[in-house]
Design a protein around this motif. Structure first.
Motif, PDB file in Angstrom:
ATOM      1  N   PRO A 228       0.774  -1.134   0.061  1.00  5.84           N
ATOM      2  CA  PRO A 228      -0.005   0.128  -0.129  1.00  5.84           C
ATOM      3  C   PRO A 228       0.793   1.272   0.054  1.00  5.84           C
ATOM      4  O   PRO A 228       2.035   1.338   0.515  1.00  5.84           O
ATOM      5  CB  PRO A 228      -1.057  -0.005   1.271  1.00  5.84           C
ATOM      6  N   LEU A 229       0.506   2.261  -0.610  1.00  2.30           N
ATOM      7  CA  LEU A 229       0.856   3.539  -0.778  1.00  2.30           C
ATOM      8  C   LEU A 229       0.215   4.625   0.151  1.00  2.30           C
ATOM      9  O   LEU A 229      -0.621   5.016  -0.121  1.00  2.30           O
ATOM     10  CB  LEU A 229       0.970   3.989  -2.207  1.00  2.30           C
ATOM     11  N   LEU A 230       1.226   5.145   1.219  1.00  2.00           N
ATOM     12  CA  LEU A 230       0.397   6.058   2.103  1.00  2.00           C
ATOM     13  C   LEU A 230       0.961   7.244   1.931  1.00  2.00           C
ATOM     14  O   LEU A 230       1.915   7.568   1.460  1.00  2.00           O
ATOM     15  CB  LEU A 230       0.915   5.976   3.749  1.00  2.00           C
ATOM     16  N   PRO A 231       0.317   8.434   2.081  1.00  2.00           N
ATOM     17  CA  PRO A 231       0.917   9.835   1.783  1.00  2.00           C
ATOM     18  C   PRO A 231       1.882  10.028   3.079  1.00  2.00           C
ATOM     19  O   PRO A 231       1.856   9.659   4.027  1.00  2.00           O
ATOM     20  CB  PRO A 231      -0.437  10.730   2.017  1.00  2.00           C
ATOM     21  N   VAL A 232       2.988  11.127   2.624  1.00  2.00           N
ATOM     22  CA  VAL A 232       3.591  11.554   3.774  1.00  2.00           C
ATOM     23  C   VAL A 232       3.029  12.959   4.024  1.00  2.00           C
ATOM     24  O   VAL A 232       2.982  13.868   3.227  1.00  2.00           O
ATOM     25  CB  VAL A 232       5.045  11.806   3.078  1.00  2.00           C
ATOM     26  N   PRO A 233       3.183  13.287   5.384  1.00  2.00           N
ATOM     27  CA  PRO A 233       2.338  14.595   5.814  1.00  2.00           C
ATOM     28  C   PRO A 233       3.362  15.845   5.371  1.00  2.00           C
ATOM     29  O   PRO A 233       4.680  15.568   5.380  1.00  2.00           O
ATOM     30  CB  PRO A 233       2.580  14.332   7.192  1.00  2.00           C
ATOM     31  N   GLU A 234       3.082  16.645   4.997  1.00  2.00           N
ATOM     32  CA  GLU A 234       3.616  17.894   4.174  1.00  2.00           C
ATOM     33  C   GLU A 234       4.855  18.300   5.325  1.00  2.00           C
ATOM     34  O   GLU A 234       5.997  18.600   4.948  1.00  2.00           O
ATOM     35  CB  GLU A 234       2.691  19.120   3.868  1.00  2.00           C
ATOM     36  N   GLU A 235       4.516  18.306   6.563  1.00  2.00           N
ATOM     37  CA  GLU A 235       5.352  19.028   7.415  1.00  2.00           C
ATOM     38  C   GLU A 235       6.680  18.064   7.574  1.00  2.00           C
ATOM     39  O   GLU A 235       7.780  18.313   8.343  1.00  2.00           O
ATOM     40  CB  GLU A 235       4.961  19.118   8.792  1.00  2.00           C
ATOM     41  N   ASN A 236       6.685  16.548   7.018  1.00  2.00           N
ATOM     42  CA  ASN A 236       7.881  15.707   7.021  1.00  2.00           C
ATOM     43  C   ASN A 236       8.746  15.964   5.964  1.00  2.00           C
ATOM     44  O   ASN A 236       9.763  15.442   5.993  1.00  2.00           O
ATOM     45  CB  ASN A 236       7.598  14.285   7.118  1.00  2.00           C
ATOM     46  N   VAL A 237       8.230  16.618   4.893  1.00  2.00           N
ATOM     47  CA  VAL A 237       8.926  16.840   3.533  1.00  2.00           C
ATOM     48  C   VAL A 237       9.812  17.874   3.560  1.00  2.00           C
ATOM     49  O   VAL A 237       9.586  19.113   3.982  1.00  2.00           O
ATOM     50  CB  VAL A 237       7.746  16.998   2.484  1.00  2.00           C
ATOM     51  N   ARG A 238      11.059  17.728   3.231  1.00  2.00           N
ATOM     52  CA  ARG A 238      12.000  18.455   2.819  1.00  2.00           C
ATOM     53  C   ARG A 238      12.442  18.460   1.346  1.00  2.00           C
ATOM     54  O   ARG A 238      12.916  17.447   0.728  1.00  2.00           O
ATOM     55  CB  ARG A 238      13.437  18.177   3.739  1.00  2.00           C
ATOM     56  N   ILE A 239      12.612  19.703   0.806  1.00  2.00           N
ATOM     57  CA  ILE A 239      12.901  19.840  -0.618  1.00  2.00           C
ATOM     58  C   ILE A 239      14.451  19.648  -0.844  1.00  2.00           C
ATOM     59  O   ILE A 239      15.375  20.485  -0.257  1.00  2.00           O
ATOM     60  CB  ILE A 239      12.368  21.156  -1.300  1.00  2.00           C
ATOM     61  N   ALA A 240      14.769  18.489  -1.719  1.00  2.00           N
ATOM     62  CA  ALA A 240      16.231  18.343  -1.674  1.00  2.00           C
ATOM     63  C   ALA A 240      16.566  19.164  -3.039  1.00  2.00           C
ATOM     64  O   ALA A 240      16.098  18.897  -4.135  1.00  2.00           O
ATOM     65  CB  ALA A 240      16.197  16.743  -2.044  1.00  2.00           C
ATOM     66  N   ASP A 241      17.340  20.099  -2.630  1.00  2.00           N
ATOM     67  CA  ASP A 241      17.866  21.193  -3.680  1.00  2.00           C
ATOM     68  C   ASP A 241      19.106  21.351  -3.370  1.00  2.00           C
ATOM     69  O   ASP A 241      19.141  22.216  -2.020  1.00  2.00           O
ATOM     70  CB  ASP A 241      16.645  22.064  -3.692  1.00  2.00           C
ATOM     71  N   GLY A 242      20.050  21.722  -3.789  1.00  2.00           N
ATOM     72  CA  GLY A 242      21.341  22.086  -3.472  1.00  2.00           C
ATOM     73  C   GLY A 242      22.043  21.078  -2.162  1.00  2.00           C
ATOM     74  O   GLY A 242      23.032  20.353  -2.633  1.00  2.00           O
ATOM     75  N   LYS A 243      21.520  20.867  -1.093  1.00  2.00           N
ATOM     76  CA  LYS A 243      22.119  19.887  -0.014  1.00  2.00           C
ATOM     77  C   LYS A 243      20.868  19.372   0.583  1.00  2.00           C
ATOM     78  O   LYS A 243      19.825  19.899   0.705  1.00  2.00           O
ATOM     79  CB  LYS A 243      22.688  20.929   0.934  1.00  2.00           C
ATOM     80  N   ALA A 244      20.946  18.127   1.034  1.00  2.00           N
ATOM     81  CA  ALA A 244      19.990  17.377   1.779  1.00  2.00           C
ATOM     82  C   ALA A 244      20.806  16.590   2.934  1.00  2.00           C
ATOM     83  O   ALA A 244      21.591  15.588   2.368  1.00  2.00           O
ATOM     84  CB  ALA A 244      19.342  16.749   0.802  1.00  2.00           C
ATOM     85  N   ALA A 245      20.551  16.856   4.099  1.00  2.00           N
ATOM     86  CA  ALA A 245      20.965  16.199   5.310  1.00  2.00           C
ATOM     87  C   ALA A 245      22.620  16.142   5.029  1.00  2.00           C
ATOM     88  O   ALA A 245      23.167  15.078   5.452  1.00  2.00           O
ATOM     89  CB  ALA A 245      20.582  14.711   5.626  1.00  2.00           C
ATOM     90  N   GLY A 246      23.160  17.109   4.727  1.00  2.00           N
ATOM     91  CA  GLY A 246      24.842  17.178   4.713  1.00  2.00           C
ATOM     92  C   GLY A 246      25.146  16.567   3.033  1.00  2.00           C
ATOM     93  O   GLY A 246      26.360  16.691   2.738  1.00  2.00           O
TER      94      GLY A 246
END
Ligand SMILES: [Zn+2]
Length: 286
Positions: free
Chosen positions: A118-136
């Motif tokens: 099953p495919l569940l949605p990810v709440p918007e507040e957990n989403v980080r836009i991966a652009d330039g850097k992400a988690a280092g």
């Protein structure tokens, strides 16, 4: 946390579908999480490293196809602190997966749930836009296989390209592009391969499957194979001819143990459809 490749043993088959566990700058990070149908294997893999889903800080999605990001919603449900990094183009579709689900349904039909869960949605507040850097990690936009695909590069110079750099069941030398519908962009893809090459990664960590050290040779062979497949479909090969030729190449470059993994991670029939659509759209524009 030791850096590790976790084998998700998709449908019980080893060395087809994997995710990478990294020691991130502020805690454990996963590059891709696999499909919901592999959650038990993911949990078992984390446990072998003394971790649970609740210990993860970051999930870095290379792209949102179900074999890469399908379990994201379920992981956030279990771990509401999990930060899910995803490209700007992919982000709306993890928050509202209806279109992603419909697109996967067209490709897999009634087999969708059995294959991917099953495919569940990810709440918007957990989403980080991966652009330039992400988690280092450095983020490179690498469209081609999918419009929203990114490649992460860590500080050790390892690239995590998702499906941008093809499917290769290491140590087998054969490289199979995976070009499913709906948004194959051949020119963008070749450019993305160059982009990653120019970044000069020391290793390529493939989700399908394993770590490639002969980076330049890998990229060269992928370009050759992709161009060849594109040309065949453009020249009007039938799906049957296309699949038969891909199968011949597969059997020449792999063995009985690894060949099924290639078919499962990158079905040649799906690539025919994706490349046929690419040519159709291109001719419509022209
Ligand atoms: Zn994909």
């Amino acid at each position: 946390v030791p850096d590790a490749l976790i084998d998700l043993r998709h449908l019980g088959r080893p060395r087809v579908c994997g995710v990478y566990l990294l020691e991130g700058s502020d805690g454990p990070a996963l590059v891709d999480c696999g499909p919901a149908s592999c959650l038990d294997e993911l949990r078992a893999g984390l446990e072998r490293h003394g971790l649970a889903v609740s210990d993860l800080r970051h999930l870095l999605l290379t792209h949102i196809h179900l074999d890469h990001g399908g379990a994201a919603g379920q992981l956030v449900r279990e771990n509401p602190d999990l930060q899910v990094h995803v490209s700007p183009v992919g982000a709306p579709h993890v928050v509202n997966p209806a279109r992603l689900q419909a697109s996967a349904r067209r490709l897999y039909g009634d087999d969708l749930e059995r294959l991917w869960g099953p495919l569940l949605p990810v709440p918007e507040e957990n989403v980080r836009i991966a652009d330039g850097k992400a988690a280092g990690l450095e983020v490179l936009a690498t469209p081609g296989h999918a419009r929203h695909q990114v490649t992460y590069v860590d500080e050790r110079g390892r690239a995590f390209p998702g499906d941008t750099l093809g499917v290769r069941i290491v140590p087998s030398p054969h490289i199979r592009p995976h070009a499913p519908p709906p948004d194959i962009d051949v020119e963008g893809w070749l450019h993305s391969i160059d982009q990653v090459g120019q970044r000069g990664p020391g290793e390529i960590c493939l989700p399908h499957f394993g770590v490639v050290a002969d980076v330049d040779a890998h990229l060269e062979e992928l370009r050759r194979q992709l161009r060849l497949w594109v040309k065949r479909v453009g020249a009007g090969w039938t799906p049957e001819q296309f699949v038969a030729a891909a199968e011949e190449e597969l059997l020449a470059g792999s063995d009985a143990e690894t060949a099924p993994g290639y078919r499962s991670a990158a079905a040649a029939g799906a690539s025919y459809l994706g490349l046929e659509r690419y040519w159709r759209k291109r001719r419509e524009r022209a």
